[in-house]
Write a protein that holds these residues in place. Structure first.
Motif, short mmCIF file in Angstrom:
data_model
loop_
_atom_site.label_atom_id
_atom_site.label_comp_id
_atom_site.label_asym_id
_atom_site.label_seq_id
_atom_site.Cartn_x
_atom_site.Cartn_y
_atom_site.Cartn_z
N HIS A 202 4.16 -4.57 -7.62
CA HIS A 202 4.55 -3.18 -7.38
C HIS A 202 4.70 -2.40 -8.68
N GLY A 203 5.01 -3.11 -9.76
CA GLY A 203 5.10 -2.44 -11.05
C GLY A 203 3.76 -1.93 -11.54
N PHE A 204 2.68 -2.36 -10.87
CA PHE A 204 1.33 -2.00 -11.30
C PHE A 204 0.48 -1.49 -10.13
N ASP A 205 1.12 -1.10 -9.02
CA ASP A 205 0.34 -0.57 -7.90
C ASP A 205 0.04 0.91 -8.14
N ASP A 206 -0.44 1.61 -7.12
CA ASP A 206 -0.88 2.99 -7.33
C ASP A 206 0.27 3.92 -7.72
N GLN A 207 1.50 3.56 -7.36
CA GLN A 207 2.66 4.33 -7.81
C GLN A 207 3.30 3.71 -9.05
N GLY A 208 3.57 2.42 -8.99
CA GLY A 208 4.27 1.75 -10.07
C GLY A 208 3.56 1.83 -11.40
N ARG A 209 2.24 1.90 -11.38
CA ARG A 209 1.48 1.94 -12.64
C ARG A 209 1.73 3.23 -13.41
N ASN A 210 2.30 4.23 -12.77
CA ASN A 210 2.59 5.50 -13.44
C ASN A 210 3.84 5.44 -14.30
N TYR A 211 4.61 4.34 -14.21
CA TYR A 211 5.86 4.21 -14.95
C TYR A 211 5.69 3.19 -16.07
N ASP A 212 6.25 3.49 -17.24
CA ASP A 212 6.10 2.58 -18.38
C ASP A 212 7.17 1.51 -18.37
N LYS A 213 7.22 0.73 -19.44
CA LYS A 213 8.14 -0.41 -19.50
C LYS A 213 9.60 0.01 -19.45
N ASP A 214 9.88 1.25 -19.84
CA ASP A 214 11.25 1.75 -19.81
C ASP A 214 11.59 2.48 -18.51
N GLY A 215 10.64 2.54 -17.58
CA GLY A 215 10.89 3.20 -16.31
C GLY A 215 10.60 4.68 -16.31
N ASN A 216 9.93 5.17 -17.33
CA ASN A 216 9.62 6.60 -17.40
C ASN A 216 8.25 6.89 -16.80
N LEU A 217 8.17 8.02 -16.11
CA LEU A 217 6.89 8.51 -15.59
C LEU A 217 6.05 8.92 -16.78
N ASN A 218 5.06 8.08 -17.11
CA ASN A 218 4.35 8.23 -18.38
C ASN A 218 2.98 7.59 -18.25
N ASP A 219 1.94 8.35 -18.48
CA ASP A 219 0.58 7.85 -18.30
C ASP A 219 0.19 6.98 -19.50
N TRP A 220 0.32 5.66 -19.33
CA TRP A 220 0.03 4.74 -20.43
C TRP A 220 -1.35 4.10 -20.30
N TRP A 221 -2.15 4.60 -19.37
CA TRP A 221 -3.50 4.08 -19.15
C TRP A 221 -4.54 4.92 -19.90
N THR A 222 -5.63 4.27 -20.32
CA THR A 222 -6.77 5.06 -20.77
C THR A 222 -7.42 5.68 -19.54
N ALA A 223 -8.11 6.78 -19.73
CA ALA A 223 -8.77 7.45 -18.60
C ALA A 223 -9.80 6.53 -17.96
N TYR B 284 -1.96 5.46 2.73
CA TYR B 284 -0.50 5.42 2.80
C TYR B 284 0.03 4.01 2.52
N THR B 285 -0.70 2.99 2.95
CA THR B 285 -0.25 1.61 2.77
C THR B 285 -0.81 0.97 1.51
N LEU B 286 -1.47 1.75 0.66
CA LEU B 286 -2.16 1.18 -0.49
C LEU B 286 -1.24 0.38 -1.40
N GLY B 287 -0.07 0.92 -1.73
CA GLY B 287 0.83 0.23 -2.65
C GLY B 287 1.22 -1.14 -2.14
N GLU B 288 1.56 -1.22 -0.85
CA GLU B 288 1.96 -2.51 -0.28
C GLU B 288 0.77 -3.46 -0.18
N ASN B 289 -0.41 -2.93 0.10
CA ASN B 289 -1.59 -3.78 0.20
C ASN B 289 -1.99 -4.34 -1.17
N ILE B 290 -1.86 -3.51 -2.22
CA ILE B 290 -2.09 -4.01 -3.58
C ILE B 290 -1.09 -5.11 -3.90
N ALA B 291 0.17 -4.89 -3.53
CA ALA B 291 1.22 -5.86 -3.84
C ALA B 291 1.04 -7.16 -3.06
#
Length: 678
Positions: free
Chosen positions: A518-539, A571-578
């Motif tokens: 979940h830390g890396f699903d479609d929502q969780g991947r938007n948060y960095d190691k400190d829990g901040n909403l931060n785009d840490w991915w390359t495009a 809608y179920t993408l995050g859980e399906n990834i997890a």
């Protein structure tokens, strides 16, 4: 299993000395895998879910009080039985006013006292209904909305306090769309929901009749409530858009918000609710609030008062006399979910007591039922899963080294919570009195809201738990980057001290991997190691991620859950990834655990690889009513149990090898159509 906004609802000499796990608890031995749970008339390649669970489903038919009954529900019943024992024991303890035993005993007994509840009827809410009816202007209306919100009743929207998603060490107030009695906007916007909406109108009509409205007045109330809720539904963001973390973060000062939105008198609201207007706030869905403000211009004050009255009556209905309880069940239980029978009173009273005094009961639960060895073994498994996920990230063919390095940093920073909190909540400020059941539920809600509001502008307490130890569930929280596994889930079939490793990795191991992923699903991947909403991915990596998840969305969109009704893959993408990530990571962790050892011999004719996958399928065994399938497909971000097994496993190459699944089998998916995200 995912973090959601949780809003619900210590110590005296008798329990102040508890430390959690002083003595080792032993439970009866449970088979690692029970062959009677399986349906051997079905081949694994035809329908793996039926193969693994057909016997269990046959032997556990739906009882009238359930809309769905599965492994989670069975363990939930076990936990409730254990809580019942604790509550009964509390009744024989010192009942000094203000002590935990007194609070537990009083609240539970009030819920069990049907004679008093039926004699009181609507009396416990009369005074507040009268205050709503007496509202004379918009300022008083705003104050009443804030008052209801502090009582855990949420007309129009919800205000809560949580970590600032772009400054995750600090708490901030946030506004979130709400106000729909049926829970989801599709019930209002879809013609297919006409039958449910008609039942809802009858429910509203019944409630107003029960508090003394004439038939004509009740009909006017129905019109007013639906007029407003239809407008709320029109303004509401879709479930899919609500998953967009960036779109749902809009930070400003309270003053800026007051000057920009005319839904209500915000100065009065914030003052009454207890949030300083000068504080920063996050408006989760600005479009919702702005559109609703425009739409409400043709709604009268009297109509809004009826809407607030309905919100109060409906919230209180489960805690009033039997006629209110039955009306509430007839709609939410029978019409929406297909349940045939109300749960017995003792279960309902226990759930209320547990909600109000969750950690007080949790402390007693851990002392009585949770063995220290379970926590030790879980910590070892979490470490193994963390290593496996690190290896999988490093080996990803589609991700750049730059993004991999950031992903590894986030994984290494995971906080792990197992069993129970290190510090227990203090319930001394919660007053449980022998007046009325609803009055105590109301005070409990205010107690919880005061606790939450006390965090405004303060650092986030990263030791706080969002679930009680007796909850059969688990979660990942993106803003604290933590995974949490309450004590109650650490029992068979999820965690079985007597089982072989393959079975435990297939069950609790996948749960651990699920929460990590979940830390890396479609929502969780938007948060960095400190829990901040931060785009840490390359495009480029973000685009490659989406290419893979789009395939997963399409796979689940193609699943027909009922005639003409399909699953919602977006809608179920995050859980399906997890789910997929949990399987892949736990399978690798299990294989890593065999390094330097001989591979176990088959047990009961099944190899360790086969036992891993059978164990995974087992935890999703369930029977479910057609009405509940339709309801959950609208509101639940998790796929239905059968699809969590069959659709997910079709993407995993190792599963094909384990069961010799070949082209022509129903479970077969051509290699070029399979997708692995993590």
């Amino acid at each position: 299993m995912r973090k959601a906004m949780i809003a619900s609802a210590l110590l005296i000499a008798g329990i102040a000395g508890l430390t959690g796990c002083g003595n080792e608890k032993k439970s009866a031995s449970v088979p690692a895998l029970d062959p009677t749970n399986m349906d051997l008339s079905v081949k694994p390649g035809t329908d793996f879910y039926q193969f693994a669970n057909g016997g269990w489903m046959k032997n556990n038919p739906l009882q009238a009080q359930y809309s769905r009954y599965g492994i989670f529900d069975r363990l939930g019943d076990t936990s409730l039985d254990q809580i019942r024992t604790i509550v009964n024991e509390a009744a024989s303890m010192d009942q000094t006013q203000g002590g935990i035993p007194q609070k537990i005993t009083t609240l539970y007994q009030l819920g069990m006292d049907s004679v008093t509840l039926n004699a009181q009827g609507a009396e416990p809410i009369r005074e507040e209904l009268a205050r709503i009816a007496a509202i004379k202007n918009d300022k008083e209306l705003a104050a009443m909305i804030a008052t209801l919100h502090r009582e855990g009743i949420f007309p129009y929207f919800v205000t809560f306090v949580d970590a600032d998603e772009k400054n995750s060490t600090m708490n901030i107030p946030a506004l979130y769309q709400s106000g729909l009695g049926m829970g989801d906007r599709d019930y209002y916007l879809s013609e297919e929901s006409k039958e449910i909406k008609d039942a809802y109108k009858e429910y509203i009509r019944t409630l107003f009749t029960l508090v003394g409205y004439s038939a004509e007045q009740a009909d006017e109330a129905v019109k007013a409530v639906l007029k407003i809720e239809d407008k709320i539904a029109d303004a509401s963001y879709s479930r899919e858009v609500l998953r967009d973390s960036h779109k749902n973060y809009n930070k400003m000062t309270g003053t800026e918000w007051v000057n920009s939105n005319g839904l209500l008198d915000w100065n009065i609201y914030f003052d009454t609710f207890g949030v300083p207007v000068a504080e920063n706030i996050v408006v989760k869905q600005t479009g919702f609030f702005n559109d609703l403000a425009k739409a409400m211009k043709d709604v009268t004050l009297d109509e809004q008062k009826l809407y607030l009255e309905y919100n109060l009556i409906s919230a209180a209905a489960p805690y009033l006399s039997d006629d209110f309880v039955n009306a509430n069940f007839d709609f939410f239980g029978r019409a929406m979910s297909g349940r045939e029978e109300l749960q017995p009173r003792w279960k309902r009273a226990l759930n209320t007591t547990d909600g109000a005094l969750s950690e007080a009961l949790g402390q007693l639960y851990v002392e009585k039922y949770f063995p220290a060895s379970s926590k030790e073994k879980m910590l070892e498994m979490v470490g193994n899963l963390q290593t496996a996920l690190s290896e999988r990230i490093e080996a990803l063919p589609w991700m750049s080294d730059e993004t991999k390095a950031r992903a590894q940093e986030k994984l290494a920073a995971f906080r792990v919570k197992i069993g129970y909190p290190d510090t227990w909540r203090d319930y001394s400020a919660l007053d449980i009195k022998d007046d009325s059941y609803w009055a105590n539920v109301r005070r409990s809600n205010i107690f919880e809201m005061d606790y939450m509001l006390s965090q405004v502008g303060k650092p986030v307490d990263k030791d706080k738990w969002l679930m009680s130890p007796q909850t059969v569930n688990a979660y990942y929280n993106p803003t604290t980057n933590e995974i949490c596994f309450p004590a109650a889930i650490l029992q068979p079939p999820f965690f079985n001290p007597d089982a072989d490793d393959a079975v435990n990795y297939g069950a609790i191991g996948v749960v651990i991997g699920h929460e990590m992923t979940h830390g890396f699903d479609d929502q969780g991947r938007n948060y960095d190691k400190d829990g901040n909403l931060n785009d840490w991915w390359t495009a480029e990596d973000a685009a490659r991620f989406k290419e893979r998840t789009d395939i997963l969305v399409e796979q689940f969109n193609a699943v027909e859950v009922a005639p003409g009704v399909y699953a919602n893959g977006s809608y179920t993408l995050g859980e399906n990834i997890a789910d997929q990530g949990g399987l892949l990571v736990s399978r690798m962790a299990y294989e890593n655990s065999l390094e330097g050892k001989e591979r176990p011999e088959p047990i009961d004719g099944y190899t360790d690889a086969q036992r891993f996958y059978i164990s995974y399928a087992t935890v999703w065994a369930q029977n479910i009513r057609p009405e509940e399938i339709l309801r959950l497909t609208k509101i639940d971000p998790h796929s239905l149990g059968k699809n969590r097994v069959n659709v997910t496993l079709r993407n995993i190459d190792d599963f094909y090898t384990a069961f010799d699944i070949t082209e022509g089998d129903a479970m077969y998916l051509a290699p070029e159509k399979r997708v692995n995200v993590w």
